[in-house]
Write an enzyme that holds these catalytic residues in place. Sequence first.
Site, short mmCIF file in Angstrom:
data_model
loop_
_atom_site.label_atom_id
_atom_site.label_comp_id
_atom_site.label_asym_id
_atom_site.label_seq_id
_atom_site.Cartn_x
_atom_site.Cartn_y
_atom_site.Cartn_z
N SER A 38 99.45 -21.86 3.49
CA SER A 38 99.06 -23.14 2.89
C SER A 38 97.70 -23.60 3.39
CB SER A 38 100.09 -24.21 3.22
OG SER A 38 99.63 -25.47 2.80
N TYR A 53 104.24 -29.60 9.28
CA TYR A 53 104.20 -28.55 8.25
C TYR A 53 102.91 -27.74 8.40
CZ TYR A 53 103.88 -26.54 3.52
OH TYR A 53 103.75 -25.68 2.45
#
Lengths: 241, 438
Positions: free
Chosen positions: A133, A146
């Site tokens: 990501s 995250y």
Amino acid sequence: MIILGSNSEVAQAFVEECLAKGEKFQTIYLLSSNPETTEKFAGHIQVKFFQHSEIIPLDLMNDIDYKTLENINSDVLFCATGYLGLGTEEGLYDDENTERIIDVNYAKLVPVLNFFAKRMESKRSGTMIVLSSVAGERGRQSNFIYGSAKAALTAYLSGLRNYLFDKKVHVLTVKPGFMDTKMTEGLPLNPALTAGPKKAAEGIYKAFKNKKDVAYVLPIWAIVMFIIRNIPEFIFKKLKL
Amino acid sequence: MKPNFIQKVTNWGNFPVVEKEMKSEDSVSKIKQFVKDHNEVIARGNGRCYGDASLGEHIFSTKRLNKFISFDRLNGVIECEAGVLLSEVLDISVPQGYFLYVTPGTKYISVGGAIASDVHGKNHHAEGCFSEYVIEFKLIDENSEVLICSREENADKFWATIGGMGLTGIILSAKFKLKNIESAYIKQESIKAENLDEVFRLFDESEDWTYNVAWIDCFQKGKNLGRSILMRGEHALKAELPVNLQKKTLKLKEKPKPKIPFYFPGFVLNSLSIKIFNFLYYNKQTKKQLNNFIDYETFFYPLDVINDWNKIYGKSGFIQYQMVIPKENGKEGMRQILDTIAKSGNGSFLAVLKLFGKNNPQAYNSFPVEGYTLALDFKVNKGLRKLVDQLDTIVENFGGRIYLTKDSMSRSSLTNYLQNVDSSKFVSLQHKRIINNG
């Protein structure tokens, strides 16, 4: 082809993109924490492309039964597992949330990737395509748990690529940026920075064929992240990102 | 960031635009929960209906119900989820020698939408509506229960849902029949007609053809009123095809698709530009009659070639006005309608005339009844409501009705043929508008 996270819309779109482009696979192994939902997809590719597939239960939050993975044999692995969890505001001090984010995105995932890496290493061929990501490129106040898990994954993939390079195994790290999927439905995403699953799959397929090491789904993200990475920390810490 | 499902939603005509909740799910249990948790739910497929039919307070988008379930290639029976588009069905069925029995003028509508609108095509006189070929479908009703509906099982729900505009529930999946084809090509004849009398005569003569449609130049007046080109077609047999098409009879080459990149400014489409377009279109064909073979995409979906063609009409959007006038009054009705449009100066870029055959009385919510149907596109502007009102009066005088799938302005007396509404769970803005008017 081996798919980790088979209910991901990007993973499914990638499978369809490969099949539409004429790629042939004897079996597609659909590893999934929710085999019931995956069944629909298995039927779909059977009808649409005459593609045979096998569904194998795999839940990163439970103990992995490696026996169920023993007979899997393929040259391409696509990993789209991931867990967004709660952001900082709601979830920072929620330990269960924090652990789950770290487990699914990194801690419990890496041994599974290692399992398949080992097989490709011994065969001296294969490609591992793994979704990381853009959140992993710099910790931002809104979702850095995250982000940190994805940063760890990105570092792992970079090392793995380095390690497997002379063993003829290719590792592709994909940093999708905003995606228009179930995970983000209802969030106010900038349309210019957001890709749908199909568009993402087309980009990933190209990167796969061109043997890219790292790919953003939309080229604009390379610019956005270049800027974000290069903001000096003493300024960055004051920003609301 | 908390999800916020309120968003701007509009259908193909870009009129009206609303800000409502829209959500999409692919798991049946979650869809059930959505139905339980909300009043006033309406399902929406690909948003290709023109008006306000699939807009409502809580919109359920079927875009994630996009999987095929089975395809019996021996008998030509396919089953898929409701959000699968007709284009996707064709992509897999045509190379296998199967075509849709009934298709509207765009292939980018969902299977669920095709049932809820009970769409018709250029072959209504010969093969009826989409519903004729539907074997069964799954529906989530107002109690959040999944019902299998067919002619035998839950038959009342089956017929109420067909043409029912989503007011009976959310269609989850459907099973339907496909027709055999030998090639992906159509044997076409296009014939120029000087006026309305001639095109009506041509329709009568063409009754044995499976597909019939006429394009009308709606700017013509007087003795040229109804000047048009009638196109009739049949699926070409393999042996009929010219040699150059015989190699790959079921596969078409992929064509590049131009895309309209932005909304055209309002002045681009005016009566002069439409007049020029119509002149060129009519005179493009120099001979009285042209016989040729064309691929099915060109024949059935000429507008699908341009992505986002709705943007041509500018940001204010457009409406499509489609009415049917029973056969006995058809000719006189069409004459008055075309006359009114020509006088108004509000020309339509696209005016399509078709002949409907007998309707299926069981499909009581379906739009088609035996007669002539005309579909017209009008840009939304100040004078449009007045024109729609004038046209509505003519349609009403001749005992006609308006197609709900395209309606967003017409009076309720022309759209209230819908009979199935006995629950307040599934409600569209169109439904409310029609009821409030009446």
